[in-house]
Structure formats: structure tokens, C-alpha cells
Motif scaffolding. Structure first.
Motif, PDB file in Angstrom:
ATOM      1  N   LEU A 159       0.814  -1.214   0.000  1.00 27.95           N
ATOM      2  CA  LEU A 159       0.000   0.000   0.000  1.00 27.95           C
ATOM      3  C   LEU A 159       0.849   1.266   0.000  1.00 27.95           C
ATOM      4  CD1 LEU A 159      -2.748  -1.008   2.594  1.00 27.95           C
ATOM      5  CD2 LEU A 159      -2.889  -1.066   0.099  1.00 27.95           C
ATOM      6  N   ALA A 160       1.971   1.218   0.707  1.00 26.28           N
ATOM      7  CA  ALA A 160       2.800   2.426   0.819  1.00 26.28           C
ATOM      8  C   ALA A 160       4.125   2.071   1.465  1.00 26.28           C
ATOM      9  CB  ALA A 160       2.093   3.490   1.659  1.00 26.28           C
ATOM     10  N   GLY A 161       5.083   2.959   1.311  1.00 27.56           N
ATOM     11  CA  GLY A 161       6.269   2.898   2.149  1.00 27.56           C
ATOM     12  C   GLY A 161       5.938   3.521   3.499  1.00 27.56           C
ATOM     13  N   VAL A 162       6.751   3.237   4.504  1.00 25.60           N
ATOM     14  CA  VAL A 162       6.527   3.800   5.844  1.00 25.60           C
ATOM     15  C   VAL A 162       7.814   4.471   6.305  1.00 25.60           C
ATOM     16  CG1 VAL A 162       5.971   3.326   8.250  1.00 25.60           C
ATOM     17  CG2 VAL A 162       4.764   2.088   6.427  1.00 25.60           C
ATOM     18  N   ALA A 163       7.749   5.791   6.466  1.00 28.25           N
ATOM     19  CA  ALA A 163       8.906   6.570   6.921  1.00 28.25           C
ATOM     20  C   ALA A 163       8.835   6.795   8.425  1.00 28.25           C
ATOM     21  CB  ALA A 163       8.951   7.904   6.189  1.00 28.25           C
ATOM     22  N   TRP A 164      10.002   7.030   9.042  1.00 27.39           N
ATOM     23  CA  TRP A 164      10.116   7.310  10.475  1.00 27.39           C
ATOM     24  C   TRP A 164      10.872   8.621  10.669  1.00 27.39           C
ATOM     25  CZ3 TRP A 164       9.077   3.698  14.678  1.00 27.39           C
ATOM     26  CH2 TRP A 164       8.491   2.492  14.248  1.00 27.39           C
ATOM     27  N   GLU A 255      13.607  15.967   7.557  1.00 24.09           N
ATOM     28  CA  GLU A 255      13.459  14.787   6.718  1.00 24.09           C
ATOM     29  C   GLU A 255      13.358  13.519   7.564  1.00 24.09           C
ATOM     30  OE1 GLU A 255      13.071  14.739   3.429  1.00 24.09           O
ATOM     31  OE2 GLU A 255      13.050  16.929   3.536  1.00 24.09           O
ATOM     32  N   PRO A 256      12.647  12.504   7.073  1.00 20.82           N
ATOM     33  CA  PRO A 256      12.618  11.224   7.787  1.00 20.82           C
ATOM     34  C   PRO A 256      14.009  10.600   7.861  1.00 20.82           C
ATOM     35  CG  PRO A 256      10.867  11.336   6.131  1.00 20.82           C
ATOM     36  CD  PRO A 256      11.767  12.520   5.882  1.00 20.82           C
ATOM     37  N   VAL A 257      14.155   9.643   8.763  1.00 17.76           N
ATOM     38  CA  VAL A 257      15.420   8.913   8.901  1.00 17.76           C
ATOM     39  C   VAL A 257      15.558   7.976   7.709  1.00 17.76           C
ATOM     40  CG1 VAL A 257      16.757   7.350  10.339  1.00 17.76           C
ATOM     41  CG2 VAL A 257      15.286   9.089  11.406  1.00 17.76           C
ATOM     42  N   ALA A 258      16.557   8.220   6.869  1.00 15.51           N
ATOM     43  CA  ALA A 258      16.692   7.474   5.613  1.00 15.51           C
ATOM     44  C   ALA A 258      16.863   5.977   5.832  1.00 15.51           C
ATOM     45  CB  ALA A 258      17.870   8.037   4.814  1.00 15.51           C
ATOM     46  N   ALA A 259      17.504   5.597   6.932  1.00 19.34           N
ATOM     47  CA  ALA A 259      17.808   4.183   7.164  1.00 19.34           C
ATOM     48  C   ALA A 259      16.594   3.384   7.632  1.00 19.34           C
ATOM     49  CB  ALA A 259      18.923   4.064   8.213  1.00 19.34           C
ATOM     50  N   LEU A 260      15.469   4.043   7.869  1.00 16.36           N
ATOM     51  CA  LEU A 260      14.327   3.348   8.480  1.00 16.36           C
ATOM     52  C   LEU A 260      13.098   3.283   7.567  1.00 16.36           C
ATOM     53  CD1 LEU A 260      14.505   4.651  12.152  1.00 16.36           C
ATOM     54  CD2 LEU A 260      15.275   2.458  11.231  1.00 16.36           C
ATOM     55  N   GLN A 261      13.317   3.251   6.276  1.00 18.47           N
ATOM     56  CA  GLN A 261      12.186   3.159   5.362  1.00 18.47           C
ATOM     57  C   GLN A 261      11.566   1.765   5.450  1.00 18.47           C
ATOM     58  OE1 GLN A 261      10.889   5.606   3.575  1.00 18.47           O
ATOM     59  NE2 GLN A 261       9.321   4.366   2.587  1.00 18.47           N
ATOM     60  N   GLY A 262      10.275   1.709   5.792  1.00 16.07           N
ATOM     61  CA  GLY A 262       9.567   0.438   5.888  1.00 16.07           C
ATOM     62  C   GLY A 262       8.477   0.327   4.842  1.00 16.07           C
ATOM     63  N   SER A 291      -4.374   5.809  -0.558  1.00 16.42           N
ATOM     64  CA  SER A 291      -4.544   7.211  -0.946  1.00 16.42           C
ATOM     65  C   SER A 291      -3.807   8.155   0.001  1.00 16.42           C
ATOM     66  CB  SER A 291      -6.036   7.574  -0.972  1.00 16.42           C
ATOM     67  OG  SER A 291      -6.576   7.636   0.348  1.00 16.42           O
ATOM     68  N   GLN A 292      -3.400   7.651   1.172  1.00 13.86           N
ATOM     69  CA  GLN A 292      -2.645   8.456   2.136  1.00 13.86           C
ATOM     70  C   GLN A 292      -1.149   8.161   2.069  1.00 13.86           C
ATOM     71  OE1 GLN A 292      -5.344   7.113   5.434  1.00 13.86           O
ATOM     72  NE2 GLN A 292      -5.450   9.301   5.898  1.00 13.86           N
ATOM     73  N   ARG A 293      -0.703   7.718   0.898  1.00 14.42           N
ATOM     74  CA  ARG A 293       0.699   7.321   0.726  1.00 14.42           C
ATOM     75  C   ARG A 293       1.665   8.442   1.111  1.00 14.42           C
ATOM     76  NH1 ARG A 293       0.127   5.718  -3.993  1.00 14.42           N
ATOM     77  NH2 ARG A 293      -0.198   3.510  -3.536  1.00 14.42           N
ATOM     78  N   ASP A 294       1.347   9.669   0.766  1.00 13.72           N
ATOM     79  CA  ASP A 294       2.247  10.778   1.107  1.00 13.72           C
ATOM     80  C   ASP A 294       2.438  10.898   2.614  1.00 13.72           C
ATOM     81  OD1 ASP A 294       2.655  11.388  -1.515  1.00 13.72           O
ATOM     82  OD2 ASP A 294       1.405  13.188  -1.538  1.00 13.72           O
ATOM     83  N   LEU A 295       1.368  10.663   3.373  1.00 10.45           N
ATOM     84  CA  LEU A 295       1.466  10.728   4.830  1.00 10.45           C
ATOM     85  C   LEU A 295       2.300   9.566   5.361  1.00 10.45           C
ATOM     86  CD1 LEU A 295       0.612  12.108   7.462  1.00 10.45           C
ATOM     87  CD2 LEU A 295      -1.492  10.743   7.419  1.00 10.45           C
ATOM     88  N   PHE A 296       2.087   8.371   4.831  1.00 11.32           N
ATOM     89  CA  PHE A 296       2.876   7.209   5.253  1.00 11.32           C
ATOM     90  C   PHE A 296       4.351   7.401   4.942  1.00 11.32           C
ATOM     91  CE2 PHE A 296      -1.224   4.889   5.121  1.00 11.32           C
ATOM     92  CZ  PHE A 296      -1.129   4.192   6.320  1.00 11.32           C
ATOM     93  N   GLU A 297       4.633   7.991   3.800  1.00 12.01           N
ATOM     94  CA  GLU A 297       6.020   8.077   3.354  1.00 12.01           C
ATOM     95  C   GLU A 297       6.705   9.369   3.781  1.00 12.01           C
ATOM     96  OE1 GLU A 297       5.786   7.214  -0.819  1.00 12.01           O
ATOM     97  OE2 GLU A 297       5.218   5.125  -0.457  1.00 12.01           O
ATOM     98  N   GLY A 298       6.037  10.123   4.661  1.00 11.36           N
ATOM     99  CA  GLY A 298       6.667  11.286   5.284  1.00 11.36           C
ATOM    100  C   GLY A 298       6.774  12.512   4.399  1.00 11.36           C
ATOM    101  N   ARG A 299       5.959  12.576   3.337  1.00 12.15           N
ATOM    102  CA  ARG A 299       6.028  13.741   2.432  1.00 12.15           C
ATOM    103  C   ARG A 299       4.957  14.786   2.733  1.00 12.15           C
ATOM    104  NH1 ARG A 299       6.709   9.453  -1.234  1.00 12.15           N
ATOM    105  NH2 ARG A 299       4.546   9.621  -1.921  1.00 12.15           N
ATOM    106  N   ARG A 300       4.048  14.441   3.637  1.00 15.92           N
ATOM    107  CA  ARG A 300       2.975  15.394   3.946  1.00 15.92           C
ATOM    108  C   ARG A 300       2.658  15.334   5.423  1.00 15.92           C
ATOM    109  NH1 ARG A 300      -2.378  14.901   4.607  1.00 15.92           N
ATOM    110  NH2 ARG A 300      -2.434  12.769   3.846  1.00 15.92           N
ATOM    111  N   SER A 301       2.640  16.445   6.071  1.00 16.27           N
ATOM    112  CA  SER A 301       2.244  16.531   7.470  1.00 16.27           C
ATOM    113  C   SER A 301       0.837  17.075   7.548  1.00 16.27           C
ATOM    114  CB  SER A 301       3.187  17.442   8.262  1.00 16.27           C
ATOM    115  OG  SER A 301       2.674  17.667   9.562  1.00 16.27           O
ATOM    116  N   SER A 302      -0.002  16.441   8.380  1.00 16.94           N
ATOM    117  CA  SER A 302      -1.371  16.937   8.535  1.00 16.94           C
ATOM    118  C   SER A 302      -1.513  17.838   9.746  1.00 16.94           C
ATOM    119  CB  SER A 302      -2.348  15.742   8.659  1.00 16.94           C
ATOM    120  OG  SER A 302      -2.054  14.992   9.829  1.00 16.94           O
ATOM    121  N   ASN A 303      -0.354  18.195  10.392  1.00 17.59           N
ATOM    122  CA  ASN A 303      -0.416  19.123  11.531  1.00 17.59           C
ATOM    123  C   ASN A 303      -0.917  20.489  11.078  1.00 17.59           C
ATOM    124  OD1 ASN A 303       0.532  17.176  13.226  1.00 17.59           O
ATOM    125  ND2 ASN A 303       2.610  17.976  13.366  1.00 17.59           N
TER     126      ASN A 303
END
Length: 303
Positions: A159-164, A255-262, A291-303
Motif C-alpha cells: 500500500l505504501a512505504g513507511v517513513a520514520w 526529513e525522515p530517517v533514511a535508514a528506516l524506510q519500511g 490514498s494516504q501514501r504521502d502521509l505514510f512516506e513522510g512527504r505530507r504533514s497533517s499538523n
């Protein structure tokens, strides 16, 4: 042996390594499991398990043979069950889903509400469990997993990548400087995992990046780590879909931690992929999460 539950008990004891796990798996109390096992051994005139000094039940030769036979019977029963369920075209009935605590807390439930509105006859039973439950044994019908499935009989998609990233409360950052240019964490109060928590990449990264003395609060729950960060205890390493969707914390580093892409996968057993309610879940919930891939992958903040 004329009772399938006797075979199930032997198999459950072997799988769980003891009566406690077996009684939980079968939905009976410990004393009942003990009594049934002793009665079976007495009737067969053979010991099925030896209790080791560490409390683990180890199957004897006879116990192992019975457990192996029970597993073959279970496999046939489950295959028949999946075959029947796979042809179910009703948009109603029970659907067992397993998900991590963080996904259920942050994003999943809204999509389950959309499924409920579209198909009110489908009853979702959500098991919030960070373990990988068996889809072959029907411990769940659908799993939302952080890893690609390895079992050949499973079917699904990413479904998506997961950034930390690292997060903290604004009040904490007002009293403490941000990260140095080198990204060093020492000097900051950190929120981490307790020592009994399963090893995951994020916990290992945090252990490599800071001294143990920097960790001032430990918990095995990522949701609780978020809450602790929100109160100002310190920095927490969180999946971006959890941290960015919470107004009480902000990213410490841009930026998200590059080494922790899930990854996030939606998975079912191949025998169930044509079941109507499984397809409905994939279409509504799976597509909703994708559809929330940008949020999962750390490209969009909903704050």
C-alpha cells in the motif's frame, strides 16, 4: 481417540510449549486443559509430554506423532473452510482483521467506518496485535503488515512505504535546542523501547544513535511513546503517519530517517481473495490507506 478436541489439545500444547498457551488457544481454563491431557494419557497408556525443568512441555515420540496427525487434519479442515469461504459472494458476515496498534490508533478506524457505511452487513473483528498472525490457520482473514509476505499461499499488495522521524512537543523544543547539524541525539531526553520489546529496526537505530543513559522513558507501545512525547518527556522516534497526524508533536528533523524506510502491506490467503467481503475490504480500506501514501512516506504533514 474419537474426539477431535483431544487431538487439538495435543497440537496446541506442542505449539505453545505448555498448558497455559494451549488453554488460551482453545478457549478453556488451565485446569480443564490439564485434566483432559492427563485423562487422554491415562486412556492411551502412554505419556505424551515431558515437562522440562524450565516448565516447557516437550512432546514424547507418541505425542509428536499425534500432534503431526492432528496438524494434517487441521490443514485439511482449514483448506476446506477456505474453499467454502472463497466462494462466498455475500457482502455480510464476520471479517477478522489484524493490524498494528499504531495503524489502528491513527488512520485505520476511519476507513473501517467507511466500510461500515458502504456495507453494514459486514462485521469487522479487529485484532490489534504486533505479532504476525497466521492467515493459513485462519487466525485472521486479512492482515495489514509492515513486511512483504513470504508465504507462497498468501496474496496481497504493497500500500505504501513507511517513513520514520523524530518528534517532540513544542514545549520541549522551546526549552531545548533542536538537533545539531550532525544529528547527534546525546544531550536530549529520549523516549525508547523497554528491553523486553521485540527487536525492530527503529529500536536498533535508536540504540546505535544514542547512549542508553539518554533514554529517560521506556515503553513497548509506540502509541504510548507518542503520548509521552506529547507531554514533553523527550524525543520519540515514530512512524510519520503517526507523528505527522498528531497535533501535539512536531518533527525535530525535517526529513525522515533514511535508514528506516519500511512498508505497509495488505494481505489475505489466496483461497479467500475472491470472497466478497474480502474484496470489499481491499477496495475500500486498502485503497483508502493507499490514498494516504504521502502521509505514510513522510512527504505530507497533517499538523
Amino acid at each position: 481417540m474419537d474426539d477431535w478436541n483431544e487431538l487439538r489439545l495435543v497440537l496446541a500444547v506442542q505449539r505453545g510449549g505448555g498448558l497455559t498457551a494451549a488453554s488460551e488457544a482453545m478457549g478453556i481454563d488451565h485446569s480443564t486443559a490439564f485434566r483432559r491431557l492427563k485423562a487422554l494419557e491415562a486412556r492411551l497408556g502412554v505419556r505424551l509430554f515431558e515437562r522440562l525443568p524450565n516448565g516447557v512441555y516437550q512432546a514424547t515420540e507418541a505425542g509428536a506423532r499425534i500432534a503431526a496427525g492432528a496438524e494434517r487434519m487441521e490443514d485439511e479442515f482449514l483448506a476446506l473452510n477456505r474453499d467454502v469461504a472463497g466462494g462466498d459472494h455475500r457482502l455480510s458476515g464476520r471479517l477478522r482483521v489484524t493490524s498494528s496498534e499504531t495503524l489502528a490508533y491513527s488512520l485505520l478506524t476511519a476507513h473501517l467506518a467507511a466500510l461500515r457505511q458502504a456495507h453494514p452487513g459486514i462485521v469487522v473483528e479487529l485484532s490489534i496485535d504486533n505479532r504476525v498472525l497466521s492467515l493459513s490457520r485462519r487466525e485472521a482473514d486479512i492482515a495489514l503488515r509492515p513486511v512483504r509476505p513470504k508465504e507462497g499461499e498468501l496474496w496481497g499488495r504493497k500500500l505504501a512505504g513507511v517513513a520514520w522521524a523524530l518528534y517532540a512537543a513544542p514545549a520541549y523544543l522551546a526549552e531545548n535546542s533542536g538537533l545539531s547539524r550532525s544529528g547527534e541525539l546525546d544531550g536530549h531526553a529520549l523516549i525508547g523501547w523497554d528491553e523486553a520489546a521485540p527487536a525492530i529496526a527503529a529500536a536498533e537505530w535508536l540504540a546505535r544513535s544514542a547512549t542508553s543513559a539518554s533514554v529517560v522513558y521506556r515503553t513497548n507501545s509506540l502509541v504510548n511513546q507518542l503520548i509521552a512525547a506529547r507531554t514533553g518527556i523527550g524525543l520519540a522516534l515514530l512512524p510519520c503517519y503517526l507523528g505527522d497526524s498528531d497535533g501535539g508533536v512536531v518533527r525535530v528533523s525535517g526529513e525522515p530517517v533514511a535508514a528506516l524506510q519500511g512498508e505497509l502491506w495488505i494481505v489475505t490467503h489466496g483461497d479467500l481473495k475472491k470472497t466478497a467481503r474480502v474484496r470489499a475490504f481491499f477496495d475500500l480500506v486498502g485503497e483508502g490507506l493507499a490514498s494516504q501514501r504521502d502521509l505514510f512516506e513522510g512527504r505530507r504533514s497533517s499538523n
